[in-house]
Write a protein that holds these residues in place. Structure first.
Motif, PDB file in Angstrom:
ATOM      1  N   ARG A 277      26.474  16.303 -19.938  1.00 41.83           N
ATOM      2  CA  ARG A 277      28.000  15.827 -20.034  1.00 41.83           C
ATOM      3  C   ARG A 277      28.357  17.453 -19.021  1.00 41.83           C
ATOM      4  O   ARG A 277      27.993  18.139 -19.540  1.00 41.83           O
ATOM      5  CB  ARG A 277      29.113  16.897 -21.422  1.00 41.83           C
ATOM      6  CG  ARG A 277      28.764  15.706 -22.429  1.00 41.83           C
ATOM      7  CD  ARG A 277      29.238  15.401 -23.487  1.00 41.83           C
ATOM      8  NE  ARG A 277      29.205  14.675 -24.411  1.00 41.83           N
ATOM      9  CZ  ARG A 277      30.127  14.303 -26.213  1.00 41.83           C
ATOM     10  NH1 ARG A 277      31.285  15.029 -25.808  1.00 41.83           N
ATOM     11  NH2 ARG A 277      30.426  13.040 -26.077  1.00 41.83           N
ATOM     12  N   TYR A 278      29.598  17.205 -18.142  1.00 37.67           N
ATOM     13  CA  TYR A 278      30.090  18.040 -17.351  1.00 37.67           C
ATOM     14  C   TYR A 278      31.354  18.339 -17.078  1.00 37.67           C
ATOM     15  O   TYR A 278      31.467  16.696 -16.607  1.00 37.67           O
ATOM     16  CB  TYR A 278      29.019  17.471 -15.508  1.00 37.67           C
ATOM     17  CG  TYR A 278      27.777  17.873 -15.543  1.00 37.67           C
ATOM     18  CD1 TYR A 278      26.762  18.694 -15.685  1.00 37.67           C
ATOM     19  CD2 TYR A 278      26.555  16.546 -15.668  1.00 37.67           C
ATOM     20  CE1 TYR A 278      25.390  19.444 -15.929  1.00 37.67           C
ATOM     21  CE2 TYR A 278      25.408  16.653 -15.835  1.00 37.67           C
ATOM     22  CZ  TYR A 278      24.677  17.958 -15.790  1.00 37.67           C
ATOM     23  OH  TYR A 278      23.340  17.869 -15.682  1.00 37.67           O
ATOM     24  N   PRO A 279      31.953  19.602 -17.088  1.00 38.22           N
ATOM     25  CA  PRO A 279      33.514  18.740 -16.879  1.00 38.22           C
ATOM     26  C   PRO A 279      33.510  18.843 -15.729  1.00 38.22           C
ATOM     27  O   PRO A 279      32.473  19.369 -14.471  1.00 38.22           O
ATOM     28  CB  PRO A 279      33.902  20.318 -17.204  1.00 38.22           C
ATOM     29  CG  PRO A 279      32.496  20.837 -17.216  1.00 38.22           C
ATOM     30  CD  PRO A 279      31.204  20.436 -17.507  1.00 38.22           C
TER      31      PRO A 279
ATOM     32  N   PRO B 289      41.452  18.064 -15.463  1.00 34.25           N
ATOM     33  CA  PRO B 289      39.749  18.223 -15.627  1.00 34.25           C
ATOM     34  C   PRO B 289      39.601  17.503 -16.477  1.00 34.25           C
ATOM     35  O   PRO B 289      40.551  16.711 -17.705  1.00 34.25           O
ATOM     36  CB  PRO B 289      39.481  19.834 -16.793  1.00 34.25           C
ATOM     37  CG  PRO B 289      40.099  20.247 -16.532  1.00 34.25           C
ATOM     38  CD  PRO B 289      41.783  19.371 -16.322  1.00 34.25           C
TER      39      PRO B 289
ATOM     40  N   PHE C  81      36.434  19.585 -12.845  1.00 37.23           N
ATOM     41  CA  PHE C  81      37.947  20.367 -12.108  1.00 37.23           C
ATOM     42  C   PHE C  81      38.038  20.010 -11.301  1.00 37.23           C
ATOM     43  O   PHE C  81      37.710  19.102 -10.409  1.00 37.23           O
ATOM     44  CB  PHE C  81      37.594  21.743 -12.909  1.00 37.23           C
ATOM     45  CG  PHE C  81      36.648  22.236 -13.696  1.00 37.23           C
ATOM     46  CD1 PHE C  81      37.876  22.491 -14.484  1.00 37.23           C
ATOM     47  CD2 PHE C  81      35.657  22.803 -13.251  1.00 37.23           C
ATOM     48  CE1 PHE C  81      36.738  23.039 -15.908  1.00 37.23           C
ATOM     49  CE2 PHE C  81      35.806  23.129 -14.985  1.00 37.23           C
ATOM     50  CZ  PHE C  81      35.942  23.521 -16.468  1.00 37.23           C
TER      51      PHE C  81
ATOM     52  N   LEU D 174      38.541  25.021 -19.781  1.00 33.39           N
ATOM     53  CA  LEU D 174      38.759  23.478 -19.223  1.00 33.39           C
ATOM     54  C   LEU D 174      39.402  23.430 -17.954  1.00 33.39           C
ATOM     55  O   LEU D 174      39.979  21.970 -17.218  1.00 33.39           O
ATOM     56  CB  LEU D 174      39.232  22.606 -20.117  1.00 33.39           C
ATOM     57  CG  LEU D 174      37.728  21.483 -21.332  1.00 33.39           C
ATOM     58  CD1 LEU D 174      38.846  21.276 -21.968  1.00 33.39           C
ATOM     59  CD2 LEU D 174      37.211  21.046 -20.180  1.00 33.39           C
TER      60      LEU D 174
ATOM     61  N   VAL E  96      35.917  15.288 -18.792  1.00 35.65           N
ATOM     62  CA  VAL E  96      34.276  15.280 -19.259  1.00 35.65           C
ATOM     63  C   VAL E  96      33.729  14.509 -18.515  1.00 35.65           C
ATOM     64  O   VAL E  96      33.647  12.885 -18.376  1.00 35.65           O
ATOM     65  CB  VAL E  96      33.659  15.426 -20.503  1.00 35.65           C
ATOM     66  CG1 VAL E  96      32.470  15.418 -20.457  1.00 35.65           C
ATOM     67  CG2 VAL E  96      34.716  16.434 -20.963  1.00 35.65           C
TER      68      VAL E  96
END
Ligand code: MD6
Ligand code: FE
Length: 216
Positions: free
Chosen positions: A170-172, A154, A174, A5, A156
């Motif tokens: 869902r996409y992290p 980061p 950064f 993450l 979500v």
């Protein structure tokens, strides 16, 4: 804590499609970070972050400010774009060149040439801050894409469909990632899960998101 993450783990430079006309450009903003943070410090000094109230009377957990000709505002009357900062009564600070050039470059890389944003909403997330599923539909022209830059801790990102009830993916996102979407994906529901407690070496416990649009 899941180490993945906290950084790109080598994904910088990758274009990750999240829709037909939507993409996450991993690490696209990394070379711009010093200029972005410098411009943000100047912006904040003139138009500080504040928590706005929704039309329903709730105080937003995300704090925001704006730059550019148009600023996104919310109060009991509704959501809209305004030329003046309601806190100071003055026009929003000018769009920094560093913001506009990054946005144009990212939009072009995503297949949207000649993007000229006239509004930049800056969101600040602290632990627990979230954005419930919504559509971006206060802009006049849905032909222009939206460019969204993530810095710091980061988060979500939820990317749904054209109905609120469509289950989002869902996409992290950064530090340094840039999401671009437009065309057939322009009105998809999206949101951000509550920010987790974390530390970023440059931004501390916060996440900053710049969302650049053609609003007027
Ligand atoms: C955020 N972003 O990432 C919230 N909207 O903090 C948005 O609501 C958003 O990232 C439209 C396009 C891109 C976005
Ligand atoms: Fe949005």
């Amino acid at each position: 804590m899941n180490l993945e993450l906290f950084d790109h783990a080598g994904s910088a430079g990758i274009a990750e499609p999240i829709g037909e006309q939507a993409v996450i450009l991993r690490g696209e903003a990394l070379p711009d970070v010093p200029r972005l943070l410098d411009a943000l410090a100047r912006l904040e000094a003139v138009a500080p972050f504040r928590h706005m109230v929704t039309p329903g009377g709730h105080t937003m957990s995300v704090a925001l400010t704006n730059c550019g000709t148009w600023g996104w505002v919310s109060d009991r009357q509704g959501y809209r774009y305004a030329r003046h900062d309601p806190l100071t009564g003055r026009p929003w600070p000018a769009m920094p060149e560093a913001f506009a050039s990054l946005a144009a470059r990212a939009a072009a890389a995503a297949g949207f040439p000649d993007f000229a944003p006239d509004a930049c909403l800056v969101n600040r997330y602290l632990p627990g801050s979230r954005l419930t599923l919504h559509q971006d539909r206060n802009e006049r022209d849905f032909g222009a894409p939206i460019v969204s830059v993530s810095l710091g801790v980061p988060a979500v990102f939820l990317f749904g469909g054209h109905e609120r009830a469509d289950r989002p993916r869902r996409y992290p996102l950064f530090h340094g990632d840039v999401a671009v979407w437009g065309g057939s994906d322009r009105l998809r529901y999206h949101g951000v899960l509550p920010l987790r407690e974390a530390h970023h070496p440059e931004l501390g416990g916060q996440r900053i998101n710049f969302t650049l649009r053609k609003a007027g």
